[in-house]
Scaffold this active site. Structure first.
Site, PDB file in Angstrom:
ATOM      1  N   GLU A 126       0.829  -1.216   0.000  1.00  0.00           N
ATOM      2  CA  GLU A 126       0.000   0.000   0.000  1.00  0.00           C
ATOM      3  C   GLU A 126       0.860   1.260   0.000  1.00  0.00           C
ATOM      4  O   GLU A 126       0.550   2.238  -0.691  1.00  0.00           O
ATOM      5  CB  GLU A 126      -0.941   0.013   1.213  1.00  0.00           C
ATOM      6  CG  GLU A 126      -2.022  -1.062   1.173  1.00  0.00           C
ATOM      7  CD  GLU A 126      -3.106  -0.829   0.129  1.00  0.00           C
ATOM      8  OE1 GLU A 126      -3.109   0.230  -0.524  1.00  0.00           O
ATOM      9  OE2 GLU A 126      -3.957  -1.724  -0.027  1.00  0.00           O
ATOM     10  N   ARG A 176       0.624   3.817  -3.220  1.00  0.00           N
ATOM     11  CA  ARG A 176       0.011   5.121  -2.954  1.00  0.00           C
ATOM     12  C   ARG A 176       1.052   6.215  -2.747  1.00  0.00           C
ATOM     13  O   ARG A 176       0.971   7.279  -3.369  1.00  0.00           O
ATOM     14  CB  ARG A 176      -0.897   5.047  -1.728  1.00  0.00           C
ATOM     15  CG  ARG A 176      -2.009   4.016  -1.874  1.00  0.00           C
ATOM     16  CD  ARG A 176      -3.106   4.221  -0.851  1.00  0.00           C
ATOM     17  NE  ARG A 176      -3.829   2.985  -0.589  1.00  0.00           N
ATOM     18  CZ  ARG A 176      -5.051   2.927  -0.079  1.00  0.00           C
ATOM     19  NH1 ARG A 176      -5.699   4.040   0.233  1.00  0.00           N
ATOM     20  NH2 ARG A 176      -5.642   1.761   0.150  1.00  0.00           N
ATOM     21  N   ASP A 185      -4.569  -9.868  -8.496  1.00  0.00           N
ATOM     22  CA  ASP A 185      -4.849  -8.853  -9.524  1.00  0.00           C
ATOM     23  C   ASP A 185      -3.666  -8.090 -10.126  1.00  0.00           C
ATOM     24  O   ASP A 185      -3.309  -8.287 -11.295  1.00  0.00           O
ATOM     25  CB  ASP A 185      -5.915  -7.853  -9.029  1.00  0.00           C
ATOM     26  CG  ASP A 185      -5.639  -7.266  -7.639  1.00  0.00           C
ATOM     27  OD1 ASP A 185      -4.529  -7.438  -7.115  1.00  0.00           O
ATOM     28  OD2 ASP A 185      -6.540  -6.621  -7.088  1.00  0.00           O
ATOM     29  N   GLU A 206     -12.313   0.226 -10.133  1.00  0.00           N
ATOM     30  CA  GLU A 206     -11.925  -0.724 -11.192  1.00  0.00           C
ATOM     31  C   GLU A 206     -12.886  -0.769 -12.375  1.00  0.00           C
ATOM     32  O   GLU A 206     -12.466  -0.953 -13.524  1.00  0.00           O
ATOM     33  CB  GLU A 206     -11.770  -2.132 -10.598  1.00  0.00           C
ATOM     34  CG  GLU A 206     -10.594  -2.276  -9.649  1.00  0.00           C
ATOM     35  CD  GLU A 206     -10.837  -1.690  -8.268  1.00  0.00           C
ATOM     36  OE1 GLU A 206      -9.846  -1.404  -7.557  1.00  0.00           O
ATOM     37  OE2 GLU A 206     -12.026  -1.508  -7.887  1.00  0.00           O
ATOM     38  N   THR A 246      -0.937   0.801 -10.298  1.00  0.00           N
ATOM     39  CA  THR A 246      -2.227   0.211  -9.913  1.00  0.00           C
ATOM     40  C   THR A 246      -3.044   1.135  -9.009  1.00  0.00           C
ATOM     41  O   THR A 246      -4.164   0.820  -8.671  1.00  0.00           O
ATOM     42  CB  THR A 246      -2.037  -1.183  -9.287  1.00  0.00           C
ATOM     43  OG1 THR A 246      -3.284  -1.886  -9.361  1.00  0.00           O
ATOM     44  CG2 THR A 246      -1.552  -1.094  -7.851  1.00  0.00           C
TER      45      THR A 246
END
Length: 453
Positions: free
Chosen positions: A79, A83, A212, A346, A432
């Site tokens: 994360e 981010r 994913d 998404e 992503t």
């Protein structure tokens, strides 16, 4: 929408990681340890792209004075990478402000101890001060997670270029080496890999959560390398073939979906997170063998349609966290704990890619349906909130404005309704978390401008 989300965050939660829009206060997820300002860093590039320069300058000022990585607390390596590192890299490439390069590299260096394992497969959790790492206690047999250790590649390649330090690139190339030596069941990559033994954990496979973005980053690594990373390319198309054979199914009602694989048995469930795959397959279709391009574009369109149906079949016209294809139901959540919507991007991300590649107006129409649903059911006086049950006609707010709502959902909506030359795919690859990173045409040195790298 961006202005309402940002102004609310600024008024009620400035400096906190996220905003609680109903109670009008700050909120911090344990994913970030004691690092602060997730919404600020995640939103930087969106502010810049939308030409909200006053807000961008206020955010830059906060980053210069307050963004601190010297925290004695565990963070999620994945994360924080997607981010914070991703957000700082994009802010640097878009604005050219040196503070962003400096902070990105500083944070990247703090993440390196996560790779101190026998295999070099990184830990999921890391204490930034002590450098001690561990894995999620719930993960199969002490394993690292495919989507976590497999979603560092784009950012770490850029960190090596911007720092002139090859170590970042070496760390992520080694992950590929470990994966390539392992046997893949049916050509599939299990979600769990033990960082001590270098062996797979449980044979669970998913293109949703836990899997994913690993697949996404194989394709994007090849695209970001200006199509020179042949290994990434081969790994992506081979994996996609295995996914098509083993996980892609069509319901009796004609909806194509991607199921979850548990040791050879299929669970006929598709997560909201899996809906990114429509956009991924469309993005990769052009690079597939020429006899497969059309087929992959059809698959991408089918997945987009299925994901749109998951929205259309709810009361609020927002999609559930997961939906099923069994017992006579199609594209509907049957479990209470799968009926929530947390402002995820998404489905809109897939609409944006499908629009760019086909210019079929239905993708903008579907995007506009989502805009209206967000405005009608998620917008509150103090920002935007997720909802607990998309099948209930009155929204029950979860009281969190996720940082990815500003980073991804609103950015992809903005790009869906923008011209194609706004962040064109030839020059930019999105991480992503929807942070645009430049395609590297030459090796990008420290002073590379935003198009050579």
């Amino acid at each position: 929408m961006m202005k309402h989300a940002w102004d609310s965050y600024r008024r009620y939660a400035w400096g906190s990681n996220e905003l609680r829009p109903v109670s009008k206060q700050g909120h911090s997820s344990n994913l970030f340890g004691d690092i602060k300002g997730a919404t600020i860093v995640d939103a930087l590039d969106t502010l810049y792209i939308m030409e909200m320069f006053e807000e961008f300058d206020a955010a830059t000022d906060w980053v210069e004075k307050n963004l601190d990585f010297n925290v004695n607390a565990e963070i999620s390596v994945f994360e924080v990478n997607i981010r914070f590192v991703g957000g700082l890299l994009s802010a640097y490439y878009l604005s050219g402000k040196e503070v962003y390069r400096r902070k990105a590299v500083e944070l990247g260096e703090k993440l390196l101890p996560a790779f101190k394992t026998p295999t070099g497969i990184p830990w999921a959790l890391l204490n930034l001060k002590s450098g001690i790492g561990r894995n999620w206690p719930w993960a199969s047999g002490g394993s690292s997670i495919l989507a976590e250790y497999g979603t560092l590649h784009l950012e770490f390649m850029h960190l090596s270029k911007l720092s002139n330090n090859p170590e970042f690139a070496q760390k992520v190339m080694n992950i590929r080496k470990v994966l390539n030596r392992l046997d893949k069941p049916q050509g599939l990559y299990p979600n769990y890999l033990n960082p001590n033994s270098g062996q797979w954990g449980q044979h669970h496979v998913s293109v949703g959560g836990l899997g994913d973005s690993f697949y996404e980053y194989l394709l994007k690594a090849w695209l970001m390398s200006d199509k020179t990373d042949e290994e990434g390319k081969k790994m992506y198309y081979d994996a996609l073939q295995a996914i098509e054979t083993n996980l892609m199914r069509k319901s009796s009602g004609g909806l194509t979906y991607i199921a979850e694989w548990k040791g050879g048995l299929l669970e006929h469930k598709m997560g909201h997170l899996t809906c990114f795959a429509g956009g991924m397959i469309a993005l990769g279709a052009d690079g597939a063998p020429s006899d497969k391009t059309g087929h992959q574009m059809e698959q991408a369109a089918e997945i987009a349609r299925t994901c749109h149906e998951s929205y259309a079949r709810t009361a609020l016209k927002l999609g559930p966290e997961a939906f099923r294809f069994d017992g006579g139901v199609e594209a509907i959540a049957t479990r209470q704990n799968e009926k929530y919507f947390i402002l995820r991007p998404e489905v809109i991300e897939t609409y944006m890619y499908m629009w760019r590649f086909t210019h079929d107006p239905k993708y903008r129409e579907w995007g506009w349906e989502a805009v209206q649903a967000l405005e009608n059911h998620c917008k509150v006086e103090g920002g935007y909130s997720g909802v607990r049950d998309v099948y209930a006609s009155t929204p029950n707010y979860d009281d969190v404005q996720q940082s990815f709502y500003l980073a991804e959902t609103l950015k992809y909506l903005f790009l869906l309704f923008s011209e194609d030359d706004h962040l064109p795919f030839e020059h930019w690859v999105f991480n992503t978390e929807a942070h645009p990173l430049p395609v590297c045409i030459h090796s990008c040195g420290r002073h590379a401008n935003m198009l050579t790298c």
